[in-house]
Design a protein around this motif. Structure first.
Motif, PDB file in Angstrom:
ATOM      1  N   ILE A 108       3.054  -2.037  -3.205  1.00 43.97           N
ATOM      2  CA  ILE A 108       2.878  -2.950  -1.750  1.00 43.97           C
ATOM      3  C   ILE A 108       1.973  -2.172  -0.972  1.00 43.97           C
ATOM      4  CG2 ILE A 108       3.023  -4.866  -0.513  1.00 43.97           C
ATOM      5  CD1 ILE A 108       5.553  -5.191  -2.912  1.00 43.97           C
ATOM      6  N   ILE A 109       0.872  -3.385  -0.214  1.00 44.14           N
ATOM      7  CA  ILE A 109       0.530  -2.342   0.761  1.00 44.14           C
ATOM      8  C   ILE A 109       0.011  -3.105   1.905  1.00 44.14           C
ATOM      9  CG2 ILE A 109      -1.665  -1.137   2.036  1.00 44.14           C
ATOM     10  CD1 ILE A 109      -2.263  -0.100  -1.040  1.00 44.14           C
ATOM     11  N   GLY A 114      -6.254   7.626  -7.950  1.00 46.76           N
ATOM     12  CA  GLY A 114      -6.791   9.101  -8.558  1.00 46.76           C
ATOM     13  C   GLY A 114      -5.093   9.588  -8.698  1.00 46.76           C
ATOM     14  N   GLN A 115      -4.117   8.789  -8.733  1.00 40.82           N
ATOM     15  CA  GLN A 115      -2.483   9.415  -8.959  1.00 40.82           C
ATOM     16  C   GLN A 115      -2.239   9.505  -9.819  1.00 40.82           C
ATOM     17  OE1 GLN A 115      -0.065   9.713  -6.659  1.00 40.82           O
ATOM     18  NE2 GLN A 115      -1.872   9.489  -5.354  1.00 40.82           N
ATOM     19  N   SER A 116      -1.814   9.812 -10.674  1.00 40.86           N
ATOM     20  CA  SER A 116      -1.541  10.191 -12.144  1.00 40.86           C
ATOM     21  C   SER A 116      -0.670   9.891 -12.461  1.00 40.86           C
ATOM     22  CB  SER A 116      -0.449  12.251 -12.074  1.00 40.86           C
ATOM     23  OG  SER A 116       0.705  11.506 -11.634  1.00 40.86           O
ATOM     24  N   MET A 117      -0.015   8.779 -12.118  1.00 39.02           N
ATOM     25  CA  MET A 117       0.966   7.843 -12.740  1.00 39.02           C
ATOM     26  C   MET A 117      -0.530   6.172 -13.164  1.00 39.02           C
ATOM     27  SD  MET A 117       4.305   5.756 -11.706  1.00 39.02           S
ATOM     28  CE  MET A 117       4.813   3.824 -11.732  1.00 39.02           C
ATOM     29  N   GLU A 118      -0.199   5.847 -13.702  1.00 40.68           N
ATOM     30  CA  GLU A 118      -1.367   4.349 -13.460  1.00 40.68           C
ATOM     31  C   GLU A 118      -0.476   3.071 -13.258  1.00 40.68           C
ATOM     32  OE1 GLU A 118      -3.948   3.823 -17.090  1.00 40.68           O
ATOM     33  OE2 GLU A 118      -4.313   5.918 -17.114  1.00 40.68           O
ATOM     34  N   PHE A 119      -1.799   2.259 -11.833  1.00 41.57           N
ATOM     35  CA  PHE A 119      -0.704   1.396 -12.000  1.00 41.57           C
ATOM     36  C   PHE A 119      -1.450  -0.097 -12.015  1.00 41.57           C
ATOM     37  CE2 PHE A 119       0.283   4.270  -8.252  1.00 41.57           C
ATOM     38  CZ  PHE A 119       1.394   4.527  -8.046  1.00 41.57           C
ATOM     39  N   GLU A 120      -1.044  -1.045 -12.349  1.00 40.45           N
ATOM     40  CA  GLU A 120      -1.283  -2.241 -13.407  1.00 40.45           C
ATOM     41  C   GLU A 120      -1.928  -2.954 -11.649  1.00 40.45           C
ATOM     42  OE1 GLU A 120       0.507  -5.095 -15.687  1.00 40.45           O
ATOM     43  OE2 GLU A 120       1.174  -3.253 -16.638  1.00 40.45           O
ATOM     44  N   SER A 144     -13.065  -3.967  -3.767  1.00 38.59           N
ATOM     45  CA  SER A 144     -13.286  -4.078  -4.251  1.00 38.59           C
ATOM     46  C   SER A 144     -13.533  -3.359  -5.263  1.00 38.59           C
ATOM     47  CB  SER A 144     -15.256  -3.543  -4.606  1.00 38.59           C
ATOM     48  OG  SER A 144     -15.711  -2.248  -3.942  1.00 38.59           O
ATOM     49  N   HIS A 145     -11.926  -3.164  -5.759  1.00 37.63           N
ATOM     50  CA  HIS A 145     -11.040  -2.227  -6.624  1.00 37.63           C
ATOM     51  C   HIS A 145     -11.323  -2.948  -7.564  1.00 37.63           C
ATOM     52  CE1 HIS A 145     -11.236   1.283  -4.360  1.00 37.63           C
ATOM     53  NE2 HIS A 145     -11.775   0.568  -3.040  1.00 37.63           N
ATOM     54  N   SER A 146     -11.156  -2.884  -8.628  1.00 40.13           N
ATOM     55  CA  SER A 146     -10.146  -3.753 -10.112  1.00 40.13           C
ATOM     56  C   SER A 146      -8.757  -4.117  -9.832  1.00 40.13           C
ATOM     57  CB  SER A 146     -10.418  -3.545 -10.657  1.00 40.13           C
ATOM     58  OG  SER A 146     -10.268  -1.680 -11.583  1.00 40.13           O
ATOM     59  N   LEU A 147      -8.591  -3.117  -8.973  1.00 42.44           N
ATOM     60  CA  LEU A 147      -6.703  -2.789  -9.245  1.00 42.44           C
ATOM     61  C   LEU A 147      -5.901  -3.845  -8.044  1.00 42.44           C
ATOM     62  CD1 LEU A 147      -4.924  -0.046  -7.828  1.00 42.44           C
ATOM     63  CD2 LEU A 147      -7.387   0.276  -9.044  1.00 42.44           C
ATOM     64  N   VAL A 148      -6.794  -4.450  -7.223  1.00 41.38           N
ATOM     65  CA  VAL A 148      -7.125  -4.560  -5.923  1.00 41.38           C
ATOM     66  C   VAL A 148      -5.978  -6.500  -6.215  1.00 41.38           C
ATOM     67  CG1 VAL A 148      -7.285  -5.075  -3.879  1.00 41.38           C
ATOM     68  CG2 VAL A 148      -7.549  -2.860  -4.744  1.00 41.38           C
ATOM     69  N   GLU A 149      -4.846  -6.726  -6.357  1.00 38.52           N
ATOM     70  CA  GLU A 149      -5.243  -7.913  -5.748  1.00 38.52           C
ATOM     71  C   GLU A 149      -4.845  -8.658  -4.109  1.00 38.52           C
ATOM     72  OE1 GLU A 149      -1.881 -11.788  -6.311  1.00 38.52           O
ATOM     73  OE2 GLU A 149      -1.881 -10.977  -7.711  1.00 38.52           O
ATOM     74  N   HIS A 150      -5.803  -8.983  -3.379  1.00 44.50           N
ATOM     75  CA  HIS A 150      -5.727  -9.276  -1.948  1.00 44.50           C
ATOM     76  C   HIS A 150      -5.326 -10.948  -1.539  1.00 44.50           C
ATOM     77  CE1 HIS A 150      -8.725  -8.834   1.671  1.00 44.50           C
ATOM     78  NE2 HIS A 150      -7.743  -8.329   1.768  1.00 44.50           N
ATOM     79  N   ILE A 151      -4.511 -10.473  -0.958  1.00 43.12           N
ATOM     80  CA  ILE A 151      -3.464 -11.472  -0.421  1.00 43.12           C
ATOM     81  C   ILE A 151      -4.200 -12.110   1.127  1.00 43.12           C
ATOM     82  CG2 ILE A 151      -1.282 -12.927  -0.366  1.00 43.12           C
ATOM     83  CD1 ILE A 151      -0.479 -11.179  -2.613  1.00 43.12           C
ATOM     84  N   ARG A 152      -4.751 -12.922   1.890  1.00 46.30           N
ATOM     85  CA  ARG A 152      -4.696 -12.579   2.872  1.00 46.30           C
ATOM     86  C   ARG A 152      -3.728 -13.850   3.969  1.00 46.30           C
ATOM     87  NH1 ARG A 152     -10.899 -11.369   5.094  1.00 46.30           N
ATOM     88  NH2 ARG A 152     -11.444 -10.227   2.835  1.00 46.30           N
TER      89      ARG A 152
END
Length: 70
Positions: free
Chosen positions: A1-2, A24-30, A46-54
Motif C-alpha cells: 500500500i502506497i 523490479g523487486q525479487s519478490m513479485e507482487f500481485e 500505466s503500471h499493470s500491477l497497480v490498483e489506483h484509488i483516488r
C-alpha cells in the motif's frame, strides 16, 4: 500500500520511479495499491500491477492506508 499526495510534476516522477522499483523487486507482487489522498494534480499510472484509488477528501496517510486495507 502506497499512500500519496502529489503536488507537482516531481512528485509524479518520484511515484513512477517508486513503482518501477517495486516491480523490479525479487519478490513479485500481485497487486500494489496506490491511494491518492485528494492530490490537486491530475495524473495517470500505466503500471499493470497497480490498483489506483483516488480519495475525494484529504485524510492523511493513515486514512489512505485504511481505505486500501478495506
Amino acid at each position: 500500500i502506497i499512500p500519496c499526495y502529489l503536488k507537482d510534476r516531481w512528485d509524479v516522477e518520484s511515484l513512477h520511479r517508486l513503482l518501477n522499483s517495486v516491480k523490479g523487486q525479487s519478490m513479485e507482487f500481485e497487486k500494489v495499491y496506490v491511494v491518492d489522498d485528494a492530490s490537486p494534480m491530475e495524473y495517470s499510472l500505466s503500471h499493470s500491477l497497480v490498483e489506483h484509488i483516488r480519495l475525494t477528501e484529504n485524510g492523511g496517510p493513515a486514512k489512505a492506508r485504511n481505505v486500501a486495507i478495506e
